[in-house]
Design an enzyme around this catalytic site. Structure first.
Site, PDB file in Angstrom:
ATOM      1  CG  HIS A 677      -1.782   1.123   1.403  1.00  0.00           C
ATOM      2  ND1 HIS A 677      -2.982   1.212   0.744  1.00  0.00           N
ATOM      3  CD2 HIS A 677      -1.685   2.252   2.139  1.00  0.00           C
ATOM      4  CE1 HIS A 677      -3.588   2.333   1.066  1.00  0.00           C
ATOM      5  NE2 HIS A 677      -2.821   2.990   1.923  1.00  0.00           N
ATOM      6  CG  ASP A 727       1.642  -8.493  -3.001  1.00  0.00           C
ATOM      7  OD1 ASP A 727       1.738  -7.350  -2.498  1.00  0.00           O
ATOM      8  OD2 ASP A 727       2.322  -8.866  -3.975  1.00  0.00           O
ATOM      9  CD  GLU A 736       0.498   1.968   5.184  1.00  0.00           C
ATOM     10  OE1 GLU A 736      -0.484   1.579   5.818  1.00  0.00           O
ATOM     11  OE2 GLU A 736       0.751   3.172   4.998  1.00  0.00           O
TER      12      GLU A 736
HETATM   13  O1  9MR Z   1       1.643   0.873  12.575  1.00  0.00           O
HETATM   14  C1  9MR Z   1       0.439   1.390  13.085  1.00  0.00           C
HETATM   15  C2  9MR Z   1      -0.286   0.301  13.834  1.00  0.00           C
HETATM   16  O2  9MR Z   1       0.473  -0.089  14.970  1.00  0.00           O
HETATM   17  C3  9MR Z   1      -1.666   0.794  14.241  1.00  0.00           C
HETATM   18  O3  9MR Z   1      -2.375  -0.274  14.826  1.00  0.00           O
HETATM   19  C4  9MR Z   1      -2.400   1.310  13.003  1.00  0.00           C
HETATM   20  C5  9MR Z   1      -3.790   1.838  13.291  1.00  0.00           C
HETATM   21  O4  9MR Z   1      -3.766   2.986  14.067  1.00  0.00           O
HETATM   22  O5  9MR Z   1      -1.663   2.349  12.401  1.00  0.00           O
HETATM   23  C6  9MR Z   1      -0.401   1.948  11.968  1.00  0.00           C
HETATM   24  O6  9MR Z   1       0.268   3.054  11.493  1.00  0.00           O
HETATM   25  C7  9MR Z   1      -0.132   3.654  10.298  1.00  0.00           C
HETATM   26  C8  9MR Z   1      -0.233   5.141  10.591  1.00  0.00           C
HETATM   27  O7  9MR Z   1      -1.302   5.379  11.457  1.00  0.00           O
HETATM   28  C9  9MR Z   1      -0.354   5.969   9.327  1.00  0.00           C
HETATM   29  N1  9MR Z   1       0.718   5.663   8.426  1.00  0.00           N
HETATM   30  C10 9MR Z   1       0.753   4.265   8.056  1.00  0.00           C
HETATM   31  C11 9MR Z   1       0.978   3.399   9.278  1.00  0.00           C
HETATM   32  C12 9MR Z   1       1.101   1.936   8.915  1.00  0.00           C
HETATM   33  O8  9MR Z   1      -0.084   1.369   8.512  1.00  0.00           O
END
Ligand code: 9MR
Length: 864
Positions: A677, A727, A736
């Site tokens: 992503h 994927d 991501e």
């Molecule tokens: O890595 C983060 C994960 O631990 C959380 O559970 C999630 C939901 O809040 O968010 C992940 O972080 C994302 C961030 O909020 C925005 N940029 C992308 C990050 C990876 O998905």
């Protein structure tokens, strides 16, 4: 026209097959049992456009005409988001558990991808179906199935057709949303059932594979080289049903094989594995790629295609329209009356946000790649020298990984609240867009206003920890920058003490992730540890010793991650030389943590020390790797081969020895993640854009992904934890890429790169390091080296790191070379072999600063 004529990338074929089956069954009226009596109903009004555009609506910027059952619409160019131009129909009733098939025929005047959605048209836009069909001049029939997981009376079918630079024409016909479809089935291509590390096994390391089989009995296996010659054979060890994969497996152990080369394959139970190497340079390449990942992730600088081929792009967020830029950013909701220049740093992930807590942990782990080489007996700083990575800062004499780290450290420092303000010295938690943007969107094309979000204690301490670490590492290269970093760190520390409970909330305004954290003892501990390591000051020492985390077991099941950072402090206290009273206890905690993770790993037929409780978290691959960082540190501290072997075997899972048969690192292995992503590595949505660069880690399986993103919702409900992965660029909860996930990949790849043979720690060499006497400016040390094995040891060499402030003055019965803090001892016993059971003794006089002389945590001993 045959259905579906949807053009498919090879990786997505399994999804298409599922859709195809659904169509065939639907067409033959072989509806699923629950609906056996029901004829499929079409929920769309006037889907054949016989009645003009009745029942349909568009955004105001669209005009079109219906001709012979086809609606052609002129779409303006120059919009930023897919949803800036929409064609839709509202009021569709969906029923929980019912499966639906969306069919339509579409063409376009130029090759474009559009976003097809079935969703509720209210914030936060819950989505039942999201697809990105690629349209061409030829009309194509599309078919997508999904299962509703809520009762909606007001669902919307939307074709979001904006975000294209040039005007184009969209033509739509034969739209149907049919009830009674066969539920979509996720049947990923998991490749051969013999699952191997698809990249490389280290030549003298552990070599295991996992066979997925229903056989209860052991079966024979054979290892062949690239020419097909038989290299080794044996029998599998049946394990039985395994919970994280939901599969029945056997283990193949071919560790005894020491042949080297490329293209080996393992055959068992009628299946032949993907090829893999034994020995070779793959981990050196992976180390470089995993660290070079950061350059095209940079904000505020044009990416030079000559440096990162295929990834050149304009600078993002530098105040050039349509960007609103990061040069003068104010606080969300008018919460402050100043602006900050927060240009630079790394984009967090696939979004354009920049978040201090995550940036802090990422840059710290990247700096630790370098710092480890100063203190670990097998560390090899040479590989990290100026010129080693694909970054622009060559020729400045600074190790490239530190140059890359500086890009982020400077950004973190820019997030500090200015002097004179109420929260002066604290760090804003994050900077991001006002609203979430769609995919794809190049950084330079993001038109959103961006804001600073409120300062938090967690962000302030992350900045303090990372900047303190930067201060000691940059000292030999740029004393001025080192001093600036230390000042920022100490200012942040004081601000955090003054505001110890300003918590970032778990919910976020639109446009960015929350990174909420209301427990900051661990951030305090980490920051105090780094400040102590850099300054030796009593204030930080006392804070570390007084913290209730100091004696606590932080090496627990949940591991470390951006919200749980105490381990980072302990790892550095254990590895970086220092005179903390009772430091041995910290070393023991790290080693005990490694023992726990290793014990869990040893239980697993995949050598996977994670998730046996059934939970695979968001970014599970980083949790796997962060555990390996602890195990690797235990090796650096003890030299015990089982920790080294544990790290190497643990890496197998990431590189393909898993239930998905997938390497989670782009460009590595035969079958790897490549649709992570991302708004700019969005090849899956636009063939003109690249896939992520080689060496990009995917977040990996997320056992509750189906409660998050629509792609996971559609395909991953009810999955076994290891299989909760797809994927697909739309699956942000499983697939991501992020700066904090690539950092432990860089650490472990660098560790693995160093385990290729030359610097073996000798298990039968025992070292005792005694401080025999000390006075204010010096000390006297004696070192005893004993051969506890049965064979003589040739060319014994010792390597250790002098605690800060100490250096060698003179020595006897040895040749000592000190470079920086690293000491190498050679010519022991005049260069003769150390016979079994015998001891060499040598000694030296050292000078020291005001701190007491202490022995290094570990002395590495190698023999030829
Ligand atoms: O890595 C983060 C994960 O631990 C959380 O559970 C999630 C939901 O809040 O968010 C992940 O972080 C994302 C961030 O909020 C925005 N940029 C992308 C990050 C990876 O998905």
């Amino acid at each position: 026209m045959p259905r579906p004529a949807r053009p498919l990338r090879s990786r997505r074929r399994h999804l298409a097959l599922a859709a195809l089956t659904a169509v065939a069954l639907g067409a033959a009226a072989a509806a699923p049992a629950a609906h056996a009596q029901d004829e499929p109903t079409d929920l769309i009004t006037n889907g054949d456009f016989a009645d003009g555009t009745a029942g349909w609506w568009t955004t105001a910027n669209l005009t079109g005409a219906v001709d012979a059952g086809e609606w052609c619409i002129d779409v303006p160019g120059g919009t930023a988001n897919a949803w800036d131009a929409i064609v839709g129909q509202d009021g569709l009733p969906l029923v929980t558990g019912e499966s639906y098939e969306l069919q339509f025929t579409a063409r376009a005047s130029s090759d474009v991808s559009v976003r097809a959605l079935v969703q509720r048209p209210v914030d936060p836009w819950p989505t039942a179906l999201e697809e990105f069909p690629l349209l061409t001049a030829e009309p194509q029939d599309f078919s997508f199935t999904f299962t509703a997981n809520a009762d909606w009376t007001d669902a919307q079918l939307a074709f979001q057709i904006g975000r294209h630079a040039e005007p184009w024409q969209f033509c739509l016909s034969e739209v149907k949303l049919l009830t009674g479809a066969e539920p979509p089935v996720y049947d990923p291509d998991t490749g051969p059932r013999v699952r191997v590390n698809q990249v490389a096994y280290v030549q003298d390391g552990p070599k295991r594979a996992t066979l997925v089989t229903e056989s209860a009995e052991s079966v024979p296996w054979r290892l062949h080289d690239a020419e097909g010659a038989l290299v080794a054979e044996g029998a599998t060890a049946p394990y039985g049903e395994e919970s994280t994969s939901g599969e029945s497996v056997h283990v193949i152990d071919f560790s005894a094989v020491t042949a080297a080369g490329e293209g080996f394959t393992l055959t068992a139970d009628g299946e032949t594995s993907y090829p893999f190497a034994i020995g070779g340079d793959a981990y050196r390449d992976l180390a470089v790629d995993a660290m070079s990942f950061y350059y095209p992730q940079r904000s505020g600088i044009a990416i030079d295609d000559a440096i990162a081929p295929g990834y050149g792009r304009e600078a993002g967020h530098v105040d050039v329209a349509p960007n609103q830029g990061d040069g003068s950013v104010t606080c969300f909701g008018g919460a402050c009356d100043y602006t900050l220049d927060v240009t630079g740093g790394w984009y967090d992930a696939g979004d354009h946000g920049k978040y201090v807590v995550n940036g802090g942990i990422s840059v710290a782990q990247l700096m630790s790649v370098y710092e480890r080489t100063l203190h670990a007996p097998t560390g090899d700083a040479g590989r990290l020298a100026d010129g080693s990575l694909r970054i622009p800062e060559h020729g400045d004499g600074v190790p490239d990984v530190l140059d890359e780290a500086r890009w982020e450290i400077e950004f973190l420092m820019s997030m500090q609240v200015p002097a004179g303000e109420e929260l002066a010295g604290m760090a804003h938690h994050k900077v991001h867009d006002e609203r979430w943007t769609g995919l794809p969107l190049m950084p330079a094309d993001d038109p959103q206003p961006r804001y600073l979000y409120p300062p938090s204690t967690a962000a302030t301490l992350n900045l303090a920890a990372a900047a303190a670490q930067a201060a000691r590492l940059f000292e030999p290269y740029d004393a001025e920058f080192a001093a600036q970093a230390l000042e920022a760190a100490e200012t942040a520390w004081a601000a955090a003490l003054a505001h110890p409970d300003v918590y970032a909330p778990n919910t976020s305004p639109d446009g960015g992730g929350p990174y909420g954290d209301s427990k900051v003892e661990d951030e305090f501990y980490w920051a105090a540890a780094e400040l102590f390591l850099t300054t030796g000051a009593k204030e930080y020492e006392e804070f570390v010793l007084d913290s209730k985390l100091h004696d606590a077991d932080v090496f627990s099941e949940s591991g470390f991650w951006w919200g749980e950072v105490a381990q980072l402090g302990k790892l550095d206290l254990a590895l970086v030389p220092n005179a903390l009273p009772g430091r041995d206890e910290v070393v023991a905690q790290v080693v005990a943590g490694a023992d726990l993770y290793l014990a869990q790993q040893d239980e697993s037929p995949w050598d996977l020390g994670y998730g046996s409780n059934g939970n695979f978290d968001w970014g599970s691959n980083s949790a796997v790797l962060n555990r390996l960082v602890v195990v690797a540190t235990a090796f650096d501290l003890t030299g015990e081969a089982r920790y080294r072997d544990g790290v190497l075997a643990g890496l197998d899972y990431i590189l393909g020895r898993n239930a998905m048969g997938n390497s989670y690192v782009t460009g590595y292995g035969s079958h790897f993640s490549e649709n992570q992503h991302s708004r700019w590595y969005a090849n899956q949505l636009d063939p003109n854009l690249p896939n992520p660069p080689a060496g990009t880690l995917s977040g990996g399986p997320n056992s509750i992904a189906s409660t998050w993103d629509p792609v996971a919702q559609r395909w991953l409900a009810g999955c076994a934890p290891q299989r909760c992965y797809i994927d697909d660029i739309g699956s942000w909860a499983t697939n991501e890429l992020t700066v904090n996930w690539n950092a432990p990949l860089a650490q472990i790849a660098n560790f693995a790169a160093e385990q290729s043979g030359d610097l073996q720690v000798s298990p039968s060499c025992e070292v005792e390091y005694r401080i025999n006497g000390q006075w204010p400016s010096g000390f006297n040390a004696q070192i005893l080296v004993t051969n506890t094995g049965d064979e003589p040891l040739e060319d014994v060499t010792l390597r250790w790191t002098m605690p800060t402030g100490q250096s060698i003055v003179s020595s006897w019965s040895v040749k000592l070379d000190q470079e920086g803090q690293v000491v190498t001892a050679t010519d022991l016993g005049g260069g003769t072999a150390l016979k079994a059971g015998r001891t060499f003794t040598f000694g030296f006089i050292g000078s020291k600063d005001g701190r007491p002389a202490v022995a290094p945590a570990y002395v590495g001993c190698t023999a030829g």
